[in-house]
Design a protein around this motif. Structure first.
Motif, PDB file in Angstrom:
ATOM      1  N   GLY A  94       0.610  -1.490  -0.100  1.00  0.00           N
ATOM      2  CA  GLY A  94      -0.426  -0.295  -0.118  1.00  0.00           C
ATOM      3  C   GLY A  94       0.784   1.320   0.296  1.00  0.00           C
ATOM      4  N   VAL A  95       2.231   1.129  -0.100  1.00  0.00           N
ATOM      5  CA  VAL A  95       2.545   2.220   0.599  1.00  0.00           C
ATOM      6  C   VAL A  95       3.556   2.671  -1.307  1.00  0.00           C
ATOM      7  N   GLY A  96       3.133   3.183  -2.114  1.00  0.00           N
ATOM      8  CA  GLY A  96       4.030   3.872  -2.975  1.00  0.00           C
ATOM      9  C   GLY A  96       5.806   3.641  -2.611  1.00  0.00           C
ATOM     10  N   LEU A  98       7.153   5.558  -4.374  1.00  0.00           N
ATOM     11  CA  LEU A  98       8.121   7.003  -4.607  1.00  0.00           C
ATOM     12  C   LEU A  98       8.002   7.536  -3.406  1.00  0.00           C
ATOM     13  N   THR A  99       6.355   7.353  -3.347  1.00  0.00           N
ATOM     14  CA  THR A  99       6.630   8.365  -1.545  1.00  0.00           C
ATOM     15  C   THR A  99       7.237   7.677  -0.544  1.00  0.00           C
ATOM     16  N   PHE A 100       7.428   5.826  -0.551  1.00  0.00           N
ATOM     17  CA  PHE A 100       8.732   5.808   0.452  1.00  0.00           C
ATOM     18  C   PHE A 100       9.836   6.364   0.186  1.00  0.00           C
ATOM     19  N   LEU A 123      11.100  14.287  -8.373  1.00  0.00           N
ATOM     20  CA  LEU A 123      10.257  13.509  -9.100  1.00  0.00           C
ATOM     21  C   LEU A 123      11.665  14.093 -10.383  1.00  0.00           C
ATOM     22  N   LEU A 140       8.514   2.089 -10.014  1.00  0.00           N
ATOM     23  CA  LEU A 140       8.097   3.518  -9.239  1.00  0.00           C
ATOM     24  C   LEU A 140       6.723   3.697  -8.780  1.00  0.00           C
ATOM     25  N   LYS A 141       5.967   3.308  -9.366  1.00  0.00           N
ATOM     26  CA  LYS A 141       4.619   3.409  -8.443  1.00  0.00           C
ATOM     27  C   LYS A 141       3.709   2.383  -7.338  1.00  0.00           C
ATOM     28  N   ARG A 142       3.984   1.266  -8.165  1.00  0.00           N
ATOM     29  CA  ARG A 142       4.125   0.317  -7.189  1.00  0.00           C
ATOM     30  C   ARG A 142       4.676   0.332  -5.999  1.00  0.00           C
ATOM     31  N   VAL A 144       6.081  -0.562  -2.092  1.00  0.00           N
ATOM     32  CA  VAL A 144       7.580  -1.033  -1.806  1.00  0.00           C
ATOM     33  C   VAL A 144       7.904  -2.334  -2.201  1.00  0.00           C
ATOM     34  N   ASN A 145       8.634  -3.013  -2.606  1.00  0.00           N
ATOM     35  CA  ASN A 145       9.147  -3.943  -3.140  1.00  0.00           C
ATOM     36  C   ASN A 145       7.442  -5.485  -3.312  1.00  0.00           C
TER      37      ASN A 145
END
Lengths: 251, 508
Positions: A94-96, A98-100, A123, A140-142, A144-145
């Motif tokens: 649930g944490v993208g 990019l956000t991470f 960006l 990048l949008k998926r 994290v891992n």
């Protein structure tokens, strides 16, 4: 840069000594490799340096640029310039990605009293860095891992490294689970980051990663200590003869 | 707030910079101040005279008073429900104030200029996402206005009284009525008479019946046929006065083919003594109409030992009365000592749809018993439930849901996903799904998971420079992602920060 003196570490919950007096100095700009058989304490060393719970330092010290690492919280060590590329990168559903990355980067910048990056600056930077690692916008949008292949996870670690620009990078068996192509990508990513101000500690079982990331110094670790130190030829020796002969030699 | 395209995508992915900042900058309950405003109270306790007084203070017509009195008489015969997984001391209903209002409101202000500046200062302090304080102060298009030129009309209810509604003229041009319910009772009695109590009857349940007797204000919305409400509507509730119950009543009607998105936000000061909140929300949705109702509930949760906090007993129900009506409930429940709340959908019209997205966070001594009811009455009706329960500290968090497929609701479907996340080892998560299927062509799916915030995840974040509390917030926001995505953007950002704040101190 990184200085480890007589480091003794045991497991917190049981009476098991893992590190028995590690001495190691990695000067700025150098790439050091640590090799050793399973259970020799290589990964423990990386966890203790980065501040993972579950270990107790019973003796010795470790510092980065003169700052006592062992006294800091994991996030403080990160902001001080220490980076651990995980052997098993962790999934955060649930944490993208990019956000991470942005959260981490700005947390470190803030901790160092630097201006946080705007989303546009961020960006631009991340796209630039991702390109060299062949990480596309979709990855990048998926989260994290999550659902990443072994190779994608390791590339993602290197992307984080490239974004966070640490002074001291520890790569914990970054080659595990990688095919030749993926290893080359990762190695290229690491080599691109080599600089006179940045040091690397590459933990690995096998010589093959060191074909791509050429070390200045190779250390052999066994039973929680560095038992032998030499040049790149030491890695080749391990590759040829295995650890058996070498360890027998040092007793 | 300047929102760039890149950022818009990111916000929807999970937590972002603002959350981290929020965690760092805020105390554990940032809305916990108390505003010194002179108040008029009705005497403590409840009886017919109090009901009459509330009606009189609102200058209500006789029929409304009779309606209230009928509810009050009914209430006296009822007992408080005890089936929820909640433990709280006995509530003394005679030891509450049922009516309090700022003295400056004794004579309704003609414009916001006449509102007590302290009241407006309160809104300023709240800094709630929608920049209400500016809008309430009449600064249209001020620099902080919501992104993409979106405007939000706000009705603010302070203790018992609606203090102001913004953008009324602009809404009126579109034919939308948005005002306090007390005003609606006076100005639009035909609509109120027709719909009030038609979704949640006076006799519905103990708390709803109490509300029917003593509700003092709330919001009213009517969107005429074929009208898309030109802006989001928002009600902002705050309990300020001590020992005061808040009983607001909201009535929303979306006429045929209408659309409206409605946001509700709540806060209350820190008090040692628990405060009672028993609200009712009724939504009527006619043919082809759609209503989105989003709540960010951040009532004071009580302190770490469980002292004080809001007892939140709320009845919310939407009636998809005609064909293809659609309702979406989204709630973020972070506050309250006790939460008893089941926003429900009656899917009466053929092909009508109900959705329920919920994040319920319980930390310290908080107890939440919340969920939804999907009552499928019409053919080909659809419902979807996504519930994310997060428990930390010594909190207990229960999802309680009913999916009911009636004999005539043929070919209907429900999908329920119920995920629980535990932080620490002293909290509890419970899932109580009730499923009734009375026809052979409908399908009900239920999935449930329980997981813990993983030490490896936290260490991974910290090794990247994110401190522990921010790491928890990040992981939890990821867990809640599907629900956060269902919220309007400004609310999503607010909700993300709230998730972070309400979990402060839950690790370490």
């Amino acid at each position: 840069m990184l200085e480890i003196k007589n480091l003794h570490v045991k497991l917190e919950d049981e009476d098991k000594q893992i590190l028995n007096g590690v001495d190691l100095t990695v000067p700025a700009g150098e790439v050091h490799a640590i090799m050793g058989p399973n259970g020799s304490g290589k990964s423990t060393l990386s966890y203790v340096l980065s501040g993972r719970d579950g270990y107790q330092v019973t003796e010795g010290e470790a510092s980065l640029d003169g700052h006592d690492l062992l006294d800091m919280e994991p996030e403080e060590r990160a902001s001080a310039g220490l980076f651990l590329a995980f052997q098993y990168p962790v999934e955060i559903p649930g944490v993208g990605n990019l956000t991470f990355l942005r959260t981490a980067l700005n947390a470190q910048r803030k901790a160092r009293g630097e201006e946080e990056l705007s989303s546009a600056e961020f960006l631009k930077l991340v796209r630039e860095k991702a390109k060299t690692l062949k990480i596309d916008g979709e990855m990048l949008k998926r989260p994290v891992n999550v659902g990443f292949s072994g190779g994608e996870k390791k590339r993602n670690e290197i992307l984080q490294m490239a974004m966070l620009e640490p002074r001291m990078c520890i790569l914990d068996e970054t080659d595990s689970g990688l095919d030749v192509d993926a290893m080359r990508l990762v190695a290229d990513g690491v080599n691109a980051l080599r600089s006179p101000e940045r040091s690397f500690l590459v933990i690995t079982h096998y010589q093959r990663l060191l074909d791509h990331i050429k070390p200045d110094v190779v250390h052999i670790m066994s039973a929680g200590r560095i038992v032998k130190t030499g040049g790149p030829e030491l890695a080749l020796e391990v590759e040829r003869n295995g650890y058996g002969d070498l360890l027998a030699e040092v007793g | 707030m300047s929102v760039e395209t890149g950022e818009a995508i990111e916000v929807r992915e999970g937590v972002d910079r603002e959350t981290v900042e929020t965690v760092q900058n805020m105390g554990s309950y940032k809305y916990g101040w108390d505003t010194e405003i002179e108040m008029d109270y009705a005497p403590k306790g409840i009886n017919e005279d109090i009901v009459r007084l509330i009606s009189e203070k609102n200058a209500e017509p006789e029929w409304m008073l009779e309606w209230r009195l009928a509810a009050f008489r009914r209430w006296q015969t009822m007992v408080e429900p005890k089936w929820a997984m909640l433990n709280y001391p006995v509530i003394d209903y005679q030891d509450q104030y049922y009516y309090a209002r700022p003295k400056s409101m004794a004579v309704k202000p003609k414009s916001l200029d006449e509102v007590d500046p302290k009241l407006l200062a309160t809104y300023e302090k709240l800094g709630i996402p929608l920049k209400e304080q500016m809008i309430l102060a009449g600064i249209e298009g001020a620099e902080g206005a919501p992104a993409e030129g979106r405007k939000v009309a706000v009705d603010a209810v302070f203790d018992s009284v609606s203090v102001g509604t913004t953008f009324k003229d602009e809404l009126a041009k579109a034919g939308v009525i948005f005002c306090s319910i007390s005003e609606a009772i006076r100005e639009h009695p035909e609509l109120v008479k027709k719909y009030l109590g038609s979704v949640v009857p006076q006799s519905d349940n103990f708390f709803a019946t109490l509300n029917s007797a003593v509700f003092s204000d709330g919001s009213f919305v009517y969107v005429p046929p074929g009208t898309r409400c030109p802006m989001e509507l928002s009600t902002y509730f705050r309990i300020n006065a001590e020992n005061t119950g808040q009983f607001e009543r909201t009535l929303i009607i979306a006429d045929k083919g209408a659309y409206v998105s409605y946001l509700e936000g709540c806060t209350a000061p820190k008090r040692d003594v628990a405060q009672l909140h028993a609200a009712v929300v009724e939504i009527v949705i006619l043919e082809d109409a759609e209503v989105k109702y989003s709540t960010v509930q951040n009532w004071f949760p009580g302190d770490e030992e469980g002292k004080g906090g809001i007892y939140n007993f709320v009845t919310k129900r939407a009636d998809c009365r005609e064909a293809r009506a659609k309702v979406m409930w989204t709630q973020v429940e972070t506050g309250s000592a006790i939460t008893w709340k089941y926003p429900s959908c009656i899917l009466r019209g053929e092909e009508s749809q109900g959705e329920f997205y919920s994040i319920a966070i319980a930390n310290n001594m908080q107890q939440a018993d919340t969920g939804t009811k999907m009552i499928h009455l019409g053919k080909n009706t659809r419902s979807r439930i996504v519930s994310k329960g997060i428990s930390a500290g010594k909190a207990q968090n229960t999802y309680r849901g009913l999916v009911s497929m009636h004999p005539r609701a043929t070919n209907s479907r429900n999908y329920t996903q119920c995920d629980s996340l535990l932080i620490g080892d002293q909290c509890g998560a419970h899932t109580v799904p009730y499923i009734e299927v009375k026809n052979t062509s409908s399908r009900v799916e239920h999935e449930a998971t329980t997981s813990k915030v993983d030490d490896d995840q936290l260490f991974y974040c910290r090794a990247r420079g994110i401190d522990e509390e921010a790491a928890v917030a990040l992981v939890v926001n990821g867990f809640c992602r599907e629900v956060l995505q269902a919220l309007p953007m400004e609310f999503a950002m607010e909700a993300q920060s709230l998730v972070a704040i309400s979990l402060e101190g839950s690790v370490g």
